[in-house]
Structures are given as C-alpha cells and as structure tokens.
Motif scaffolding. Structure first.
Motif, PDB file in Angstrom:
ATOM      1  N   MET A  44       6.354 101.330   8.756  1.00 50.13           N
ATOM      2  CA  MET A  44       6.684  99.954   9.149  1.00 50.13           C
ATOM      3  C   MET A  44       5.705  98.978   8.503  1.00 50.13           C
ATOM      4  SD  MET A  44       7.630  99.942  13.130  1.00 50.13           S
ATOM      5  CE  MET A  44       6.123 100.734  13.520  1.00 50.13           C
ATOM      6  N   GLU A  50       3.581  93.784  15.410  1.00 44.38           N
ATOM      7  CA  GLU A  50       2.341  94.455  15.813  1.00 44.38           C
ATOM      8  C   GLU A  50       1.180  93.464  15.961  1.00 44.38           C
ATOM      9  OE1 GLU A  50       1.381  98.275  14.513  1.00 44.38           O
ATOM     10  OE2 GLU A  50       3.361  98.964  15.095  1.00 44.38           O
ATOM     11  N   TYR A 251       9.102 103.161  18.713  1.00 45.25           N
ATOM     12  CA  TYR A 251       9.824 102.478  17.638  1.00 45.25           C
ATOM     13  C   TYR A 251      10.699 103.482  16.909  1.00 45.25           C
ATOM     14  CZ  TYR A 251       5.598 103.962  15.002  1.00 45.25           C
ATOM     15  OH  TYR A 251       4.566 104.671  14.461  1.00 45.25           O
ATOM     16  N   ALA A 264       5.544 106.067  18.161  1.00 45.95           N
ATOM     17  CA  ALA A 264       4.535 107.074  17.936  1.00 45.95           C
ATOM     18  C   ALA A 264       3.589 107.021  19.140  1.00 45.95           C
ATOM     19  CB  ALA A 264       3.743 106.779  16.663  1.00 45.95           C
ATOM     20  N   ARG A 307      -4.860 107.946  13.101  1.00 43.20           N
ATOM     21  CA  ARG A 307      -5.146 106.587  12.625  1.00 43.20           C
ATOM     22  C   ARG A 307      -6.663 106.382  12.693  1.00 43.20           C
ATOM     23  NH1 ARG A 307      -1.484 106.335  16.833  1.00 43.20           N
ATOM     24  NH2 ARG A 307       0.609 105.513  16.428  1.00 43.20           N
ATOM     25  N   ARG A 333      -3.571 100.864  12.638  1.00 44.90           N
ATOM     26  CA  ARG A 333      -2.100 100.882  12.707  1.00 44.90           C
ATOM     27  C   ARG A 333      -1.457 100.235  11.490  1.00 44.90           C
ATOM     28  NH1 ARG A 333       0.274 101.837  17.861  1.00 44.90           N
ATOM     29  NH2 ARG A 333       2.114 100.780  17.086  1.00 44.90           N
TER      30      ARG A 333
HETATM   31  N1  GLY Z   1       1.987 100.956  12.920  1.00 40.67           N
HETATM   32  C1  GLY Z   1       2.605 101.968  13.655  1.00 40.67           C
HETATM   33  C2  GLY Z   1       1.711 102.971  14.218  1.00 40.67           C
HETATM   34  O1  GLY Z   1       0.529 102.980  13.953  1.00 40.67           O
HETATM   35  O2  GLY Z   1       2.193 103.800  14.959  1.00 40.67           O
END
Ligand code: GLY
Length: 373
Positions: A44, A50, A251, A264, A307, A333
């Motif tokens: 995305m 976000e 999402y 997620a 992440r 993210r």
């Molecule tokens: N930007 C989406 C995520 O980190 O799940």
C-alpha cells in the motif's frame, strides 16, 4: 565513490540503483535480495489512510513520497523491462458498525483538518464504489490519493534495474562493520571477506539494530513490529474491484488480477516471524466481515514480516557521526511508500546536505545532547 550497501530490501535496492545511476561503484550485500520485510509487505502507498496523530512531519514526507511514485514506477519499468504493478486505485476505509463509524468520523475530521483529499460516503455510496462490500457496512471514507504497488514485483524489478545499472550483488552474510578512528573502514562478511570502500549505507531493516562493530548509539533503537498477512487468489470478478479496502482492524489489497493480500497484525514479540493460527483466523474474520465474498477465494499463503520501528515511528535517513557511514532504516509502516524518496535522499546526502523534507529524520535525533558533544 565506492559504496557498500548492507541490506537488499526495497530501500537498499532502490538506493543502489540510484547510486549506480549517479556514477558510483555499488555492491549490495544480502544473502537473498528482495526478501525480508519488503517481500512480506502488502504494497500500500497510503499516506492519507495511514496518517496518525502527532506524526505531521512524517505525513509531509509520505505525501512527497507518494508524488514521486508515478515517475519512479515509469522509470523503473523502462530500466528493468518489468512492471512493478503500480496502480492508482484510491483506498476506502469502511465502518462495520456504530463504534467503527464513530472512530471513522474522528479519523475523517483529523484527515480533513490536515487538508488531505478525503471524501465521506454513506453505506449505499460505498457499495456503489465497491459492490462486494457487506450490506452491513455503514459508510466510509474514500482517499483518492492512496494507491498500491505489487511489492514483490517491485523488488524483482529493482534487482534487475540495479544490476543493469552496474550494481554488484554479494550474497554473503554480514558479520560486522569495521569502524575506527571515527570512520567506517569495511563491511566484513561471515567468511572474513572485507568489502572496503569509501562509504557504507546500512539499509538492513530490523537487522540494522544488531550490527556488530558500529559504535553504540549510532544506529537508533529499532524495535521489530511483526505483521502477519495472507495471500488469496480467485477469478478477478470474485475479488474486490477497488484496489484497497480497509476496516479499522484489517486491510484488503486487491491487485486487479485475482490476487488479494489481507493484512496485517501489529505485534511486538521480538524477532519472531511465526505465522499463528489465531492471526490467520482474526485476519480472515475481519476481512470477511467487510467483504464476505473473500471466503470463496483460495488461501495461497500466510506470511509474516518485521517492520523496523524507531522510538518516534519515523525513519532515520542520512549520514551519521561516523564518517562514511550512512543509514536508511526505521521505515516502520511506510517502507514501500518511502522507497523512492529515501533512495534519492540517501544518494543526495552522500556528498551534499539532506533535502529539507528529510532533515527532521536525521539518525542523529535520538542521541542525547551529551552524546553528541
Ligand atoms: N503499511 C501497512 C502495514 O505496515 O501493515
């Protein structure tokens, strides 16, 4: 300049490509370029949906990154001969019940207050845009400027483009980075090989936190935030028409060709990347509540990535106090979204000042005033 890049995710690869285009001699060190968090991501490009309270400087960077994407995607396609699946699709965030609706109203007010391109919609309006939404969905917010890219196609294209631009790949594991006398000296691989050069760029995601040899405090604290995702597949007519459909807990990214990614989780469990039954169940339940037709799709894959998050959830990009050592870490993210702008910025920062937009994200900002002296 001779540059070694530690980490071949999207950011390391794009930086390598840009650096090679600028005439540098570049090596990417990574056992498996293109894997890791970049492979696990959903792709995305979502500065608007976000946007978070208190992260306005990051929002400005994310919006600027989003603007760079069309040109970046076109140039990458020409350089690689591959399509990274950049899709200008917009994103809708929908409310499943009254509680969601209240939360979404707050989010909408916040986004509007920031001057972002968002449009409030009723239940029937969102179903007109996305007919596969559940009849129970009460309304939503459409963000016309949030888009997507196929992150797996992206890293494959970057590997190719960087290779064609002259980047060399070294598939050994990095054991340490030799720094002494206030200067970076070499990247040392597990088999003792020394990659010597003028400059080392660390773009190793959460792995950057534990690189022996770099003096303490130079790499900001990085915490891994695990995300579990699912890959589904069906005929295109059975998949959401809109590229990105979000609830408050999930999402759904629809590639437009029958592939769908559901994500997620956000979990802080150290370096664990186990896929759990509970997460699969929760993701499917949350996605199914919004888009019941997803239950008919084939479940292809469940995966997890880490992440890399800094204490303020924003990246750390640019030169460090160690001469020749630069960072491109902590994208949390927004790693895929920030890939083009980070690559450009890091390369600009090799022999000049960082562009203004990236100035708030200097790696130095986490060091205490005492440590800086
Ligand atoms: N930007 C989406 C995520 O980190 O799940």
């Amino acid at each position: 300049m001779s540059i070694t890049i530690v980490g071949g995710g999207a950011i390391g690869l794009a930086t390598a490509w840009r650096a090679a285009q600028a005439g540098h001699d570049v090596t990417v060190v990574d056992p498996d370029p293109g894997r890791g968090a970049s492979w696990a991501a959903a792709g995305m490009l979502a500065p608007v949906t976000e946007a978070h309270y208190g992260e306005e400087p990051l929002l400005a960077l994310n919006l600027a990154a989003s603007e760079q994407w069309p040109g970046f995607a076109t140039e990458l396609a020409e350089a690689s001969g591959m399509d990274a699946g950049y899709r200008r699709c917009g994103a809708i965030t929908v409310a499943r019940d009254l509680d969601d609706q209240a939360a979404l109203a707050e989010l909408f007010a916040f986004q509007q207050g920031l001057g972002l391109a968002v449009q409030r919609m009723t239940g029937s309006e969102v179903r007109r845009v996305e007919p596969s939404l559940s009849p129970r969905v009460r309304g939503g917010v459409f963000a016309s400027e949030d888009h997507q890219v196929d992150n797996r196609a992206l890293v494959q294209a970057l590997v190719r483009a960087a290779g064609r631009a002259g980047v060399t790949y070294d598939h050994r594991r990095v054991a340490r980075i030799d720094c002494h006398g206030g200067r970076v000296r070499a990247v040392v691989t597990e088999d003792g090989h020394r990659l010597q050069g003028d400059t080392v760029i660390v773009a190793a995601g959460v792995g950057a936190a534990a690189l022996p040899g770099v003096p303490e405090g130079v790499v900001p604290p990085l915490r891994p935030v695990k995300g579990q995702l699912l890959h589904l597949r069906g005929v295109p007519a059975a998949c959401p028409r809109l590229g990105v459909v979000r609830g408050l807990e999930v999402y759904v990214v629809s590639r437009g060709d029958g592939r769908v990614v559901v994500g997620a989780t956000m979990e802080e469990r150290g370096m664990d990347t186990t896929v759990t039954a509970g997460a699969v169940m929760e993701l499917l339940r949350a996605a199914w509540e919004l888009l019941p037709g997803l239950a008919e799709l084939e479940l292809l894959e469940a995966t997890a990535g880490l992440r890399p998050a800094t204490p303020d959830n924003a990246p750390a990009v640019g030169p460090t106090e160690i001469e020749g050592l630069h960072l491109a870490v902590g994208h949390f993210r927004n790693g895929i979204l920030l890939t083009p702008i980070t690559a450009r910025t890091v390369v600009a920062g090799l022999d000049g000042p960082l562009p203004d937009l990236m100035a708030p994200f200097s790696p130095d900002r986490f060091r205490t005033a005492a440590a800086r002296r």
